[in-house]
Design a protein around this motif. Structure first.
Motif, PDB file in Angstrom:
ATOM      1  N   VAL A   1       1.005  -1.378   0.025  1.00 30.73           N
ATOM      2  CA  VAL A   1      -0.036   0.023   0.178  1.00 30.73           C
ATOM      3  C   VAL A   1       0.924   1.387   0.005  1.00 30.73           C
ATOM      4  O   VAL A   1       0.512   2.343  -0.828  1.00 30.73           O
ATOM      5  N   LEU A   2       2.017   1.313   0.745  1.00 34.75           N
ATOM      6  CA  LEU A   2       2.833   2.212   0.649  1.00 34.75           C
ATOM      7  C   LEU A   2       3.535   2.658  -0.601  1.00 34.75           C
ATOM      8  O   LEU A   2       3.611   3.552  -1.245  1.00 34.75           O
TER       9      LEU A   2
ATOM     10  N   TRP B   1      -7.817   0.209  -6.967  1.00 34.02           N
ATOM     11  CA  TRP B   1      -7.095   1.699  -6.632  1.00 34.02           C
ATOM     12  C   TRP B   1      -6.710   2.138  -8.150  1.00 34.02           C
ATOM     13  O   TRP B   1      -6.855   3.057  -8.377  1.00 34.02           O
TER      14      TRP B   1
ATOM     15  N   ILE C   1       1.522   6.072  -7.079  1.00 35.19           N
ATOM     16  CA  ILE C   1      -0.036   6.904  -7.606  1.00 35.19           C
ATOM     17  C   ILE C   1       0.247   8.378  -7.113  1.00 35.19           C
ATOM     18  O   ILE C   1      -0.144   9.192  -8.140  1.00 35.19           O
ATOM     19  N   PHE C   2       0.797   8.812  -6.163  1.00 32.48           N
ATOM     20  CA  PHE C   2       1.093  10.186  -5.968  1.00 32.48           C
ATOM     21  C   PHE C   2       2.222  10.820  -6.948  1.00 32.48           C
ATOM     22  O   PHE C   2       1.914  11.917  -7.569  1.00 32.48           O
TER      23      PHE C   2
ATOM     24  N   HIS D   1       2.535   1.592  -3.393  1.00 32.87           N
ATOM     25  CA  HIS D   1       1.292   2.085  -4.286  1.00 32.87           C
ATOM     26  C   HIS D   1       0.972   3.433  -4.181  1.00 32.87           C
ATOM     27  O   HIS D   1       0.698   4.002  -5.366  1.00 32.87           O
ATOM     28  N   GLY D   2       0.838   3.764  -3.006  1.00 35.00           N
ATOM     29  CA  GLY D   2       0.374   5.200  -2.768  1.00 35.00           C
ATOM     30  C   GLY D   2       1.323   6.152  -2.971  1.00 35.00           C
ATOM     31  O   GLY D   2       1.095   7.148  -3.705  1.00 35.00           O
TER      32      GLY D   2
END
Length: 141
Positions: free
Chosen positions: A16-17, A126, A23-24, A19-20
């Motif tokens: 998740v980190l 996501w 994406i950012f 991916h976040g």
């Protein structure tokens, strides 16, 4: 069972980190491109706009690849799968929720595969939401 849940939980947090942050970064890239397109009056469906869309798809694909490989590394570290090639294949079908079966996976690490399937489903969703939002915005310009 505790070890499986701990490793699985760690992998969810890690992916998740990843991916976040990814994406950012892709969002920043797209905002910069949108400003340039607006300043230079470039249409989103121009060759330049198409290349930006392809770069976005490649970026998302790369993020998922990194996350799949991270799970494959874990499968090898805990010796749940005999070879790295098998671990990558198993991780890919599990992450994508295709999940044919857990043949070749050490039974004591099966919970990680179940967690990876759920994790992949969420991360793919996501990415899909992000991509659809970007494409919808492109259509409004």
């Amino acid at each position: 069972m505790f070890a499986e849940l701990a490793v699985g939980g760690f992998m969810v947090l890690l992916t998740v980190l990843i991916h976040g942050v990814g994406i950012f970064g892709l969002g920043r890239f797209l905002r910069i491109e949108a400003r340039e397109e607006a300043a230079e009056h470039i249409h989103p469906m121009s060759p330049h706009g198409i290349m930006v869309t392809l770069a976005l798809v490649f970026g998302l694909f790369t993020l998922h690849g990194i996350e799949i490989w991270a799970y494959a590394v874990v499968y090898r570290i805990v010796d749940a799968i005999p070879t790295f090639e098998q671990a990558i294949y198993f991780s890919t079908i599990t992450y994508s929720t295709t999940g044919y079966n857990s043949e070749g996976l050490d039974a004591k690490w099966q919970m990680i595969a179940a967690i990876e399937g759920l994790n992949g489903f969420i991360l793919l969703g996501w990415s899909t939401a992000f991509f659809v939002t970007v494409v919808a915005r492109m259509g409004r310009r």
